[in-house]
Design a protein around this motif. Structure first.
Motif: not given
Lengths: 232, 232
Positions: A37, A40-41, A90-93, A132, B3-5, B7-8
């Motif tokens: 990948r 991030e993340p 998805d742990p990031a959002g 994931m 986190k979402e903000k 990264y994405y």
DNA sequence: TCAAAAGTGTTCAAGATACACCCATGA
DNA sequence: TCATGGGTGTATCTTGAACACTTTTGA
């Protein structure tokens, strides 16, 4: 005020991604194309080829674009598999992902291009852990491939334009994880009447050489539309 | 910053909806439960049961919630069908929709509840035009139902807990749109060995009465897991 | 007693499976 | 000449398909 705002503005919106399970077939083995990948993340971990859907882009278009951007592959057999919408996937959002599966002749994506794109073919038995829920997606994709292979002569998508009977058989054996009888296999395949036997032989894997076949696009289409059932 | 903000945030977000194709079976006919859409745009036109996914809600959860809110139905056989992501599919704005299909015994949703919820059973042959791409969804759902019915004894989901052979046969005839031979049908079904014959008879449709059957959950599960193939 | 639906077996054809030997070739 | 993989046919079994009469019962 846009129509959308006018009607739907009270409802939340989500990031929507597309992930592609790319199957290939090489050296008698069914393989998966994965890469590390690039963002991030979880940057640097093994992952399917995925990315975000853009404004003004359909899901199918996004799947094709992302595949092309990440692998240079174009005009590939591709089909939606399933959506993944668990809240915490998805742990990031929050991201809702639509999984696609794709079939390509492994030769169209060689070692050279592989390294150029940071991609690798991995045998299904040697799959590393994927980020994931990607492993889940692969499993589901494989089940689908098996079912599809049983109801449509879909396996051809995984072979180069010209191929030999032993190659085709090895492919089906890889998909079904089972050994098949040469004579019965040939009988069945030829009975489908979608193959054109060529005069040339492929001698890369035996002294005698095996005849090459191509398959008849027109007959093949008809067969698929007619919902041919293909059991091994 | 979330986190979402983090990264994405550079990627766009979309409204995500869920639409359910609800099949039922009654009076020898395969039916679809539809209603008149209750919000703009296209308010009052025939539509599947749909709604928007909410924050913190998975796709499956949304499908179940919406079904329950709009019909009072709970614990229903439900399965994702396919995502619809064409840019212009909803004239009022970009909405990505995940279609589900559901099977319920039509008796669980009677005339009374129907009118209470503004819902109607419609025979598949008498389908009115549905909004947007909903007719496409139904077609796809029907194809899936047919395939599923051929590979798993899924039809049972559409019947009440106790049913007769003639009922079961009529169901399969409705799904396949074909007449089946009584004797062969019974033979095949009974060979599956998932039915429990009861002592009671159902006399609503004949003087002689037809024996009631229930199906054996445990054996049924095993059969499904084993990937039983059921061809008519 | 008769109309109407439920229930029951056998025959035949087609398709799937099992199985073993010869062929062509290059090293 | 021999080792290696390619190619071929037949017998048997299993499975699906076709098909017609008897049974039960309430009106």
């Amino acid at each position: 005020m846009s129509k959308e705002k006018q009607y739907y503005s009270e409802h939340p919106t989500f990031h929507v991604a597309v992930d592609s399970i790319i199957f290939g077939f090489d050296q008698g083995e069914l393989k998966l194309l994965i890469h590390k990948r690039q963002f991030e993340p979880a940057k640097g971990e093994w992952s399917l080829f995925g990315g975000f859907v853009q404004k003004g882009e359909s899901l199918d278009a996004a799947a094709n674009r992302i595949l092309f951007e990440l692998t240079g592959l174009d005009k590939v057999y591709m089909e939606e598999l399933q959506s993944y919408g668990e809240v915490e996937r998805d742990p990031a959002g929050r991201v809702i992902s639509v999984a696609y599966y794709a079939l390509i002749p492994a030769k169209e994506f060689t070692e050279a291009t592989s390294s150029q794109y940071g991609a690798t073919w991995v045998g299904l038995k040697d799959l590393p852990p994927l980020i994931m829920d990607h492993s889940q997606m692969v499993e589901k994709g494989l089940r689908r491939l098996k079912r599809r292979a049983a109801s449509q002569p879909i396996g051809f998508e995984l072979l180069p334009r010209e191929f030999t009977m032993p190659q085709l058989q090895a492919l089906y054996e890889a998909i079904y994880q089972a050994e098949l009888d040469k004579r019965n296999f040939r009988k069945k395949i030829l009975a489908m009447d979608v193959l054109i036997k060529l005069d040339a032989k492929d001698k890369t894997s035996s002294r005698k050489g095996a005849f090459l076949y191509r398959f008849d696009q027109k007959k093949y289409r008809k067969l698929v539309e007619g919902g041919y059932n293909f059991t091994m």
